[in-house]
Design a protein around this motif. Structure first.
Motif, PDB file in Angstrom:
ATOM      1  N   GLU A  32       3.212   7.225   7.991  1.00 16.81           N
ATOM      2  CA  GLU A  32       4.166   6.627   7.050  1.00 16.81           C
ATOM      3  C   GLU A  32       4.478   5.174   7.419  1.00 16.81           C
ATOM      4  O   GLU A  32       4.495   4.302   6.555  1.00 16.81           O
ATOM      5  N   ALA A  57       1.419   2.998   6.636  1.00 12.60           N
ATOM      6  CA  ALA A  57       1.253   2.782   5.190  1.00 12.60           C
ATOM      7  C   ALA A  57       2.296   1.817   4.641  1.00 12.60           C
ATOM      8  O   ALA A  57       2.007   1.041   3.718  1.00 12.60           O
ATOM      9  N   LYS A  86      -2.458   5.168   2.134  1.00 14.17           N
ATOM     10  CA  LYS A  86      -1.995   6.265   2.989  1.00 14.17           C
ATOM     11  C   LYS A  86      -3.174   7.109   3.478  1.00 14.17           C
ATOM     12  O   LYS A  86      -3.222   7.521   4.639  1.00 14.17           O
ATOM     13  N   GLU A  87      -4.152   7.337   2.616  1.00 17.57           N
ATOM     14  CA  GLU A  87      -5.342   8.108   3.000  1.00 17.57           C
ATOM     15  C   GLU A  87      -6.123   7.383   4.092  1.00 17.57           C
ATOM     16  O   GLU A  87      -6.578   7.992   5.063  1.00 17.57           O
ATOM     17  N   GLY A  90      -3.961   0.700  -3.715  1.00 16.87           N
ATOM     18  CA  GLY A  90      -2.674   1.305  -4.034  1.00 16.87           C
ATOM     19  C   GLY A  90      -2.135   2.174  -2.912  1.00 16.87           C
ATOM     20  O   GLY A  90      -2.805   2.439  -1.915  1.00 16.87           O
ATOM     21  N   SER A  91      -0.904   2.616  -3.102  1.00 16.05           N
ATOM     22  CA  SER A  91      -0.191   3.363  -2.056  1.00 16.05           C
ATOM     23  C   SER A  91      -0.910   4.623  -1.613  1.00 16.05           C
ATOM     24  O   SER A  91      -1.008   4.898  -0.419  1.00 16.05           O
ATOM     25  N   ALA A  92      -1.424   5.414  -2.563  1.00 14.93           N
ATOM     26  CA  ALA A  92      -2.104   6.668  -2.197  1.00 14.93           C
ATOM     27  C   ALA A  92      -3.376   6.387  -1.403  1.00 14.93           C
ATOM     28  O   ALA A  92      -3.652   7.047  -0.395  1.00 14.93           O
ATOM     29  N   GLY A  93      -4.162   5.399  -1.843  1.00 16.04           N
ATOM     30  CA  GLY A  93      -5.385   5.047  -1.128  1.00 16.04           C
ATOM     31  C   GLY A  93      -5.102   4.516   0.267  1.00 16.04           C
ATOM     32  O   GLY A  93      -5.791   4.861   1.225  1.00 16.04           O
ATOM     33  N   PRO A 102       2.469  -2.167  -2.200  1.00 15.67           N
ATOM     34  CA  PRO A 102       2.103  -1.028  -3.057  1.00 15.67           C
ATOM     35  C   PRO A 102       0.817  -1.248  -3.859  1.00 15.67           C
ATOM     36  O   PRO A 102       0.151  -0.276  -4.232  1.00 15.67           O
TER      37      PRO A 102
END
Length: 184
Positions: free
Chosen positions: A66, A69, A98-99, A93-96, A74
């Motif tokens: 967290e 990221a 974080k991955e 983006g945020s999801a990418g 964002p």
């Protein structure tokens, strides 16, 4: 010999010591050095573009996906590292983000980093870094990932800086050629 670090319209001289990488005044410290960051939990951004890489290293060393990221805008883009993620595709983006951060944290990493150069123009900064991650792959084997990155940092409305474009191996020597092709 000196270089220039552009900060808006006013350049600041940087000194290049012999046998050492360039250091801009004030000199950046190694991410493992306890005097560059406080003990507080990273909430978002760093107070200067030079510290973004260092605070990311602190998040990696704490194995905190967290916090890692949150060091990214964002709408940021980051290039994956094939040795870590199995491809060199761009995550957006945020999801990418974080991955991608979860992939690094999965190595149970220790990250060391130095920022060699920063150029600031308004709310954006271009940084050149060198980093090393030591950890373990999914089979428990020791792994080291070492690259020279190029990053664009973006200043947020609250004055903090985050990654906007991160190419972790964008300044590697593998990109070099003897000379560029002749332009017509």
């Amino acid at each position: 010999m000196s270089e220039l670090l552009a900060t808006g319209a006013q350049p600041i001289a940087c000194q290049r010591p012999l046998r050492a990488p360039p250091r801009c005044v004030p000199p950046m410290r190694h991410a493992a050095s306890s005097d560059i960051t406080s003990k507080r939990r990273i909430t978002v951004g760093a107070p200067s573009p030079e510290l973004v890489d260092h605070w990311l290293a602190k998040a990696f060393n704490a194995q905190d996906v967290e916090a890692a990221a949150k060091m990214y805008h964002p709408e940021a883009s980051v290039v994956r590292v094939e040795q870590v993620h199995g491809s060199n595709n761009v995550a957006k983006g945020s999801a990418g983000i974080k991955e991608v951060m979860a992939g690094y944290i999965g190595l149970k990493p220790h990250m060391d980093v130095i920022v060699h150069h920063t150029t600031v123009a308004g709310d954006f900064a271009l940084c050149r870094s060198q980093w090393l991650i030591s950890g373990e792959d999914k089979d428990g084997k020791k792994i080291e990932v070492h690259h020279h990155g190029m990053e664009v940092m973006r200043k947020l409305d609250n004055g903090e800086w985050v990654f906007f474009i991160d190419h972790p191996w964008g300044a590697d020597a593998s990109w070099t050629i003897d000379r560029p092709p002749h332009a017509d």
